[in-house]
Design a protein around this motif. Structure first.
Motif, PDB file in Angstrom:
ATOM      1  N   LYS A 186       0.863  -1.208  -0.087  1.00 52.03           N
ATOM      2  CA  LYS A 186      -0.092   0.148   0.092  1.00 52.03           C
ATOM      3  C   LYS A 186       0.946   1.328   0.119  1.00 52.03           C
ATOM      4  O   LYS A 186       2.069   1.434   0.461  1.00 52.03           O
ATOM      5  CB  LYS A 186      -0.901   0.050   1.144  1.00 52.03           C
ATOM      6  CG  LYS A 186      -2.072   1.108   1.117  1.00 52.03           C
ATOM      7  CD  LYS A 186      -2.672   1.265   2.664  1.00 52.03           C
ATOM      8  CE  LYS A 186      -2.188   1.324   3.833  1.00 52.03           C
ATOM      9  NZ  LYS A 186      -3.114   1.461   4.969  1.00 52.03           N
ATOM     10  N   ASP A 187       0.380   2.148  -0.524  1.00 52.61           N
ATOM     11  CA  ASP A 187       1.142   3.305  -0.711  1.00 52.61           C
ATOM     12  C   ASP A 187       1.218   3.919   0.820  1.00 52.61           C
ATOM     13  O   ASP A 187       0.410   4.121   1.545  1.00 52.61           O
ATOM     14  CB  ASP A 187       0.167   4.654  -1.317  1.00 52.61           C
ATOM     15  CG  ASP A 187       0.946   5.865  -1.539  1.00 52.61           C
ATOM     16  OD1 ASP A 187       1.876   6.351  -0.866  1.00 52.61           O
ATOM     17  OD2 ASP A 187       0.673   6.642  -2.631  1.00 52.61           O
ATOM     18  N   TYR A 188       2.703   4.133   1.069  1.00 55.26           N
ATOM     19  CA  TYR A 188       3.199   4.644   2.634  1.00 55.26           C
ATOM     20  C   TYR A 188       2.541   5.823   3.004  1.00 55.26           C
ATOM     21  O   TYR A 188       2.358   6.118   4.171  1.00 55.26           O
ATOM     22  CB  TYR A 188       4.840   4.560   2.590  1.00 55.26           C
ATOM     23  CG  TYR A 188       5.156   5.934   2.184  1.00 55.26           C
ATOM     24  CD1 TYR A 188       5.804   6.872   3.036  1.00 55.26           C
ATOM     25  CD2 TYR A 188       5.296   6.393   1.063  1.00 55.26           C
ATOM     26  CE1 TYR A 188       6.226   7.864   2.755  1.00 55.26           C
ATOM     27  CE2 TYR A 188       6.012   7.670   0.339  1.00 55.26           C
ATOM     28  CZ  TYR A 188       6.410   8.502   1.477  1.00 55.26           C
ATOM     29  OH  TYR A 188       6.903   9.798   1.216  1.00 55.26           O
ATOM     30  N   ARG A 189       1.994   6.692   2.209  1.00 52.94           N
ATOM     31  CA  ARG A 189       1.412   7.865   2.448  1.00 52.94           C
ATOM     32  C   ARG A 189       0.210   7.941   3.192  1.00 52.94           C
ATOM     33  O   ARG A 189      -0.410   8.728   3.826  1.00 52.94           O
ATOM     34  CB  ARG A 189       1.541   8.885   1.245  1.00 52.94           C
ATOM     35  CG  ARG A 189       2.842   9.405   0.766  1.00 52.94           C
ATOM     36  CD  ARG A 189       2.590   9.938  -0.536  1.00 52.94           C
ATOM     37  NE  ARG A 189       2.366   9.231  -1.498  1.00 52.94           N
ATOM     38  CZ  ARG A 189       2.239   9.742  -2.780  1.00 52.94           C
ATOM     39  NH1 ARG A 189       2.207  10.712  -3.091  1.00 52.94           N
ATOM     40  NH2 ARG A 189       1.843   8.845  -3.914  1.00 52.94           N
ATOM     41  N   GLN A 190      -0.584   6.560   2.934  1.00 53.73           N
ATOM     42  CA  GLN A 190      -1.806   6.233   3.660  1.00 53.73           C
ATOM     43  C   GLN A 190      -1.519   5.293   4.699  1.00 53.73           C
ATOM     44  O   GLN A 190      -2.526   4.919   5.366  1.00 53.73           O
ATOM     45  CB  GLN A 190      -2.845   5.527   2.522  1.00 53.73           C
ATOM     46  CG  GLN A 190      -3.034   6.115   1.184  1.00 53.73           C
ATOM     47  CD  GLN A 190      -3.648   5.500   0.100  1.00 53.73           C
ATOM     48  OE1 GLN A 190      -3.999   4.194   0.340  1.00 53.73           O
ATOM     49  NE2 GLN A 190      -3.550   5.774  -1.046  1.00 53.73           N
ATOM     50  N   TRP A 191      -0.457   5.288   5.251  1.00 55.60           N
ATOM     51  CA  TRP A 191       0.009   4.209   6.428  1.00 55.60           C
ATOM     52  C   TRP A 191      -0.640   5.133   7.806  1.00 55.60           C
ATOM     53  O   TRP A 191      -0.235   6.227   8.068  1.00 55.60           O
ATOM     54  CB  TRP A 191       1.402   4.436   6.589  1.00 55.60           C
ATOM     55  CG  TRP A 191       1.962   3.286   7.709  1.00 55.60           C
ATOM     56  CD1 TRP A 191       1.219   2.373   8.171  1.00 55.60           C
ATOM     57  CD2 TRP A 191       3.147   3.239   8.486  1.00 55.60           C
ATOM     58  NE1 TRP A 191       2.137   1.836   9.482  1.00 55.60           N
ATOM     59  CE2 TRP A 191       3.071   2.354   9.384  1.00 55.60           C
ATOM     60  CE3 TRP A 191       4.264   3.983   8.162  1.00 55.60           C
ATOM     61  CZ2 TRP A 191       4.046   2.110  10.235  1.00 55.60           C
ATOM     62  CZ3 TRP A 191       5.363   3.873   8.858  1.00 55.60           C
ATOM     63  CH2 TRP A 191       5.351   2.686   9.898  1.00 55.60           C
ATOM     64  N   ASN A 192      -1.360   4.114   8.380  1.00 54.09           N
ATOM     65  CA  ASN A 192      -1.855   4.684  10.181  1.00 54.09           C
ATOM     66  C   ASN A 192      -0.857   3.933  10.705  1.00 54.09           C
ATOM     67  O   ASN A 192      -1.049   2.617  11.019  1.00 54.09           O
ATOM     68  CB  ASN A 192      -3.373   4.359  10.193  1.00 54.09           C
ATOM     69  CG  ASN A 192      -3.648   4.819  11.502  1.00 54.09           C
ATOM     70  OD1 ASN A 192      -2.985   5.110  12.235  1.00 54.09           O
ATOM     71  ND2 ASN A 192      -4.987   4.910  11.610  1.00 54.09           N
ATOM     72  N   ALA A 193       0.190   4.414  11.226  1.00 55.62           N
ATOM     73  CA  ALA A 193       1.056   4.025  12.242  1.00 55.62           C
ATOM     74  C   ALA A 193       0.500   4.069  13.903  1.00 55.62           C
ATOM     75  O   ALA A 193       1.583   4.000  14.669  1.00 55.62           O
ATOM     76  CB  ALA A 193       2.335   4.448  12.021  1.00 55.62           C
ATOM     77  N   GLN A 194      -0.485   4.313  13.930  1.00 60.67           N
ATOM     78  CA  GLN A 194      -1.011   4.356  15.346  1.00 60.67           C
ATOM     79  C   GLN A 194      -0.872   3.034  16.176  1.00 60.67           C
ATOM     80  O   GLN A 194      -0.914   2.012  15.506  1.00 60.67           O
ATOM     81  CB  GLN A 194      -2.554   4.628  15.388  1.00 60.67           C
ATOM     82  CG  GLN A 194      -2.957   6.123  14.847  1.00 60.67           C
ATOM     83  CD  GLN A 194      -2.516   7.058  15.569  1.00 60.67           C
ATOM     84  OE1 GLN A 194      -2.374   7.172  16.989  1.00 60.67           O
ATOM     85  NE2 GLN A 194      -2.239   8.375  14.946  1.00 60.67           N
TER      86      GLN A 194
END
Length: 250
Positions: A186-194
């Motif tokens: 997935k595009d890393y800019r959409q990554w939710n790292a919570q």
């Protein structure tokens, strides 16, 4: 110091890494090699820190420092110390449990010490909780890594493990989500790292090993439109680390 003793010691080379190490009470420094004739302000700063830590200063000609650190920009100072201490994985997990939403890095066989040093520097800047590296087939904590990190090696705990796959499984049991990189991710800019997360950075040439990739809960990719469809490991790590940093509300 004899040649045999030097082989058992590691060096911290350069002004910023040296000052950071001297300010860190947890770093066991054996000796300071300080070049004769350095500007008074810097020499006075080192002398003050050395007195506070009760560390011997050996004033030597530049040629001696060149001999200790050939072809390196030592900037007139070298510290000798025991090999860099690693943090047990269990202590890293304990630290993570005591901190809200720990953010760990897993480095899969990074071979270039400059890449490792740069990654540690970025990790410190972005508040990464700790780093996990393998014991074999990867660069370890060395003086080159320390210098490249510009002192950040003193503040980011690094755990060294015999098996990264087992370490990833241990993290998952502790409630961590595991993320890795892949061309089809997935595009890393959409990554939710919570939440409690661990991000895997792959080897410079081979990427993440297949068995370790199987432990990932989600794969991420960095879109590229240029002719060279790859990034230096430390550059890719920086982009991903700061996307994680941003998505966590920092």
């Amino acid at each position: 110091m004899t040649a045999d003793n030097q082989k058992k010691s590691e060096f911290i080379i350069g002004r910023h890494p040296a000052v950071a190490a001297l300010n860190n009470q947890q770093t066991t420094i054996n000796k300071i090699f300080l070049q004769k004739g350095l500007q008074k302000n810097f020499a006075a700063q080192i002398e003050k820190l050395a007195r506070e830590r009760k560390i011997i200063i050996s004033r030597v000609p530049k040629s001696r420092l060149d001999e200790l650190a050939p072809q390196q920009n030592h900037q007139g100072i070298i510290l000798t110390l025991a090999a860099f201490a690693y943090t047990p994985l269990v202590d890293l997990l304990r630290k993570g449990q005591s901190a809200p939403d720990p953010f760990l890095l897993i480095l899969d066989n990074i071979e270039d010490p400059h890449n490792l040093g740069s990654i540690i520097r970025t990790a410190d800047a972005a508040g990464v909780t700790g780093i996990i590296i393998p014991q074999r087939r990867a660069v370890q904590l060395t003086s080159v890594v320390a210098k490249t990190s510009t002192g950040a090696i003193e503040y980011v705990p690094v755990a060294r493990v015999t098996n990264l796959v087992q370490a990833a499984k241990q993290l998952k049991k502790a409630g961590f989500w595991i993320f890795g990189t892949d061309m089809t991710g997935k595009d890393y800019r959409q990554w939710n790292a919570q939440g409690s997360i661990a991000l895997i950075i792959g080897n410079e040439g081979k990427g993440i090993s297949p068995l370790l990739k199987k432990q990932c809960d989600e794969l991420l990719t960095i879109p590229m439109v240029g002719h060279v469809q790859s990034l230096n490991a430390s550059v890719a790590a920086s982009l991903l680390i700061y996307q994680g940093f941003t998505s966590r509300g920092n």
